[in-house]
Design a protein around this motif. Structure first.
Motif, short mmCIF file in Angstrom:
data_model
loop_
_atom_site.label_atom_id
_atom_site.label_comp_id
_atom_site.label_asym_id
_atom_site.label_seq_id
_atom_site.Cartn_x
_atom_site.Cartn_y
_atom_site.Cartn_z
N GLY A 98 5.75 -7.71 -16.36
CA GLY A 98 5.75 -7.06 -15.07
C GLY A 98 4.62 -7.56 -14.19
N CYS A 99 4.87 -7.62 -12.89
CA CYS A 99 3.86 -8.00 -11.92
C CYS A 99 3.82 -6.94 -10.84
CB CYS A 99 4.20 -9.35 -11.31
SG CYS A 99 3.07 -9.86 -9.97
N GLY A 100 2.61 -6.43 -10.55
CA GLY A 100 2.46 -5.37 -9.56
C GLY A 100 1.43 -5.70 -8.51
N LEU A 101 1.66 -5.21 -7.30
CA LEU A 101 0.72 -5.33 -6.19
C LEU A 101 0.24 -3.94 -5.83
CD1 LEU A 101 2.83 -7.67 -3.86
CD2 LEU A 101 1.34 -8.32 -5.76
N ASP A 102 -1.07 -3.76 -5.75
CA ASP A 102 -1.66 -2.49 -5.34
C ASP A 102 -2.25 -2.68 -3.95
OD1 ASP A 102 -3.14 -0.17 -4.94
OD2 ASP A 102 -3.79 -0.04 -7.03
N LEU A 103 -1.51 -2.23 -2.93
CA LEU A 103 -1.96 -2.45 -1.56
C LEU A 103 -3.22 -1.66 -1.25
CD1 LEU A 103 0.97 -3.58 -1.50
CD2 LEU A 103 1.04 -2.85 0.89
N ARG A 104 -3.39 -0.51 -1.88
CA ARG A 104 -4.58 0.30 -1.63
C ARG A 104 -5.83 -0.41 -2.12
NH1 ARG A 104 -4.54 5.93 -4.48
NH2 ARG A 104 -2.77 6.21 -3.04
N ARG A 105 -5.76 -1.02 -3.29
CA ARG A 105 -6.92 -1.71 -3.88
C ARG A 105 -6.95 -3.19 -3.55
NH1 ARG A 105 -7.96 -1.77 -9.63
NH2 ARG A 105 -10.02 -2.31 -8.87
N ARG A 106 -5.90 -3.69 -2.93
CA ARG A 106 -5.80 -5.13 -2.63
C ARG A 106 -5.91 -5.94 -3.92
NH1 ARG A 106 -10.46 -6.45 0.97
NH2 ARG A 106 -9.42 -8.48 1.17
N SER A 107 -5.15 -5.52 -4.92
CA SER A 107 -5.23 -6.14 -6.24
C SER A 107 -3.85 -6.46 -6.78
CB SER A 107 -5.99 -5.24 -7.21
OG SER A 107 -5.30 -4.01 -7.39
N VAL A 108 -3.85 -7.33 -7.81
CA VAL A 108 -2.62 -7.73 -8.51
C VAL A 108 -2.81 -7.45 -9.99
CG1 VAL A 108 -1.07 -9.64 -9.04
CG2 VAL A 108 -2.19 -9.55 -6.81
N PHE A 109 -1.82 -6.86 -10.64
CA PHE A 109 -1.91 -6.56 -12.07
C PHE A 109 -0.63 -7.01 -12.76
CE2 PHE A 109 -0.02 -2.81 -10.09
CZ PHE A 109 1.00 -2.44 -10.96
N PHE A 110 -0.72 -7.15 -14.10
CA PHE A 110 0.42 -7.59 -14.89
C PHE A 110 0.59 -6.70 -16.11
CE2 PHE A 110 -0.87 -11.41 -12.60
CZ PHE A 110 0.35 -11.90 -12.14
N THR A 111 1.83 -6.65 -16.62
CA THR A 111 2.15 -5.91 -17.84
C THR A 111 2.96 -6.80 -18.77
OG1 THR A 111 4.28 -5.00 -17.07
CG2 THR A 111 2.28 -3.79 -16.46
N LYS A 112 3.00 -6.41 -20.04
CA LYS A 112 3.83 -7.10 -21.03
C LYS A 112 4.48 -6.06 -21.93
CE LYS A 112 3.67 -10.02 -25.15
NZ LYS A 112 2.79 -10.74 -26.12
N ASN A 113 5.80 -6.04 -21.96
CA ASN A 113 6.57 -5.10 -22.78
C ASN A 113 6.10 -3.66 -22.59
OD1 ASN A 113 8.07 -7.26 -23.81
ND2 ASN A 113 6.65 -7.58 -25.51
N GLY A 114 5.85 -3.29 -21.34
CA GLY A 114 5.47 -1.93 -21.01
C GLY A 114 4.00 -1.62 -21.18
N LYS A 115 3.20 -2.59 -21.63
CA LYS A 115 1.77 -2.39 -21.85
C LYS A 115 0.98 -3.08 -20.73
CE LYS A 115 -1.94 -3.76 -25.04
NZ LYS A 115 -2.24 -4.54 -26.27
N LEU A 116 0.05 -2.35 -20.13
CA LEU A 116 -0.77 -2.92 -19.07
C LEU A 116 -1.67 -4.01 -19.63
CD1 LEU A 116 -1.73 -2.69 -16.08
CD2 LEU A 116 -3.49 -1.09 -16.92
N GLN A 117 -1.60 -5.20 -19.04
CA GLN A 117 -2.52 -6.28 -19.41
C GLN A 117 -3.81 -6.21 -18.61
OE1 GLN A 117 -1.60 -8.84 -22.04
NE2 GLN A 117 -0.60 -6.86 -22.27
N GLY A 118 -3.76 -5.53 -17.46
CA GLY A 118 -4.97 -5.31 -16.69
C GLY A 118 -4.86 -5.85 -15.27
N PHE A 157 7.40 -0.35 -18.10
CA PHE A 157 6.09 0.16 -17.72
C PHE A 157 6.26 1.38 -16.82
CE2 PHE A 157 2.32 -0.04 -14.82
CZ PHE A 157 1.34 0.20 -15.78
N ASP A 158 5.49 2.45 -17.09
CA ASP A 158 5.57 3.68 -16.31
C ASP A 158 4.72 3.55 -15.06
OD1 ASP A 158 5.58 6.27 -15.30
OD2 ASP A 158 5.48 7.21 -17.28
N ILE A 159 5.33 3.08 -13.99
CA ILE A 159 4.59 2.81 -12.76
C ILE A 159 4.12 4.11 -12.10
CG2 ILE A 159 6.66 2.73 -11.32
CD1 ILE A 159 3.62 0.39 -11.01
N ALA A 160 4.88 5.21 -12.25
CA ALA A 160 4.47 6.49 -11.66
C ALA A 160 3.22 7.03 -12.34
CB ALA A 160 5.62 7.50 -11.75
N ALA A 161 3.15 6.92 -13.67
CA ALA A 161 1.96 7.36 -14.40
C ALA A 161 0.76 6.49 -14.06
CB ALA A 161 2.23 7.34 -15.90
N PHE A 162 0.99 5.20 -13.93
CA PHE A 162 -0.09 4.29 -13.58
C PHE A 162 -0.67 4.63 -12.21
CE2 PHE A 162 -1.31 0.30 -11.36
CZ PHE A 162 -2.37 -0.08 -12.17
N ALA A 163 0.17 5.08 -11.29
CA ALA A 163 -0.28 5.36 -9.92
C ALA A 163 -1.38 6.41 -9.87
CB ALA A 163 0.91 5.79 -9.06
#
Length: 204
Positions: A98-118, A157-163
């Motif tokens: 998974g690849c995510g963009l956090d507009l609030r933090r101006r950051s990019v994060f990645f996941t693998k098989n539902g686990k946050l890589q950071g 990946f639980d994007i709502a919980a991550f938020a």
């Protein structure tokens, strides 16, 4: 490799977070801007601007934008350490990245098989770039494959919980030099980053 890109820019789906997942074998996964990656071969995410990527063969992260570019010694480019490797040689194993963009933090994060890589990157110009950032996969070799999920199916990946989690505000992971590859005398095998043409891919 063969570059595949989503038809539309990545959209926010949860509290200023944009996210997608892709089930893929050997590849690089991330987001890219502009036409530099359209229909290209022998090109991986982060080699050209503007792009933010995560590579399967060594788990390295690659950034190429106005802030930073790939590390180079004048002959080759290198990413920096980040997460777990993923996928398998010529489609022998598939992981969901998974690849995510956090507009609030101006950051990019990645996941693998539902686990946050950071968090991979900070200080990204996402408010300006987000309308032009496309989900992108660059396959490595013949037999590699991928399948995008933009939310039509439940994410691993639980994007709502991550938020609302503390993990969202964690600092960048990685940034050091990659391990020195083994020499031929040490019996190293060819890695998954060969630039052969790729096929057997599914793009939604």
């Amino acid at each position: 490799g063969l570059v595949l890109r989503g038809r539309r820019p990545l959209q926010c789906i949860e509290d200023e977070l944009a996210y997608f997942e892709v089930s893929t074998s050997a590849s690089s996964v991330g987001v890219t801007v502009g036409s530099a990656y359209d229909g290209q071969r022998a090109l991986h995410i982060g080699w050209r601007s503007t792009a933010y990527g995560y590579h399967s063969d060594d788990g390295a992260k690659w950034r190429h934008d106005a802030v930073a570019g790939p590390r180079t010694n004048g002959a080759i480019m290198n990413g920096v350490t980040f997460g777990e490797p993923f996928g398998g040689h010529r489609g022998s194993a598939v992981d969901t990245v998974g690849c995510g963009l956090d507009l609030r933090r101006r950051s990019v994060f990645f996941t693998k098989n539902g686990k946050l890589q950071g968090t991979a990157f900070e200080n990204c110009c996402l408010s300006r770039l987000c309308p032009r950032l496309y989900p992108t996969v660059a396959l490595h070799e013949d037999g590699d494959r991928c399948r995008f999920n933009f939310g039509a199916e439940p994410f691993l990946f639980d994007i709502a919980a991550f938020a609302v989690s503390d993990a969202r505000s964690a600092g960048v992971i990685g940034g050091g030099e990659l391990p020195t590859p083994a020499t031929e005398d040490e019996g190293s095998d060819d890695d998954d980053s060969a630039d052969d043409d790729s096929d057997d891919s599914d793009d939604e």
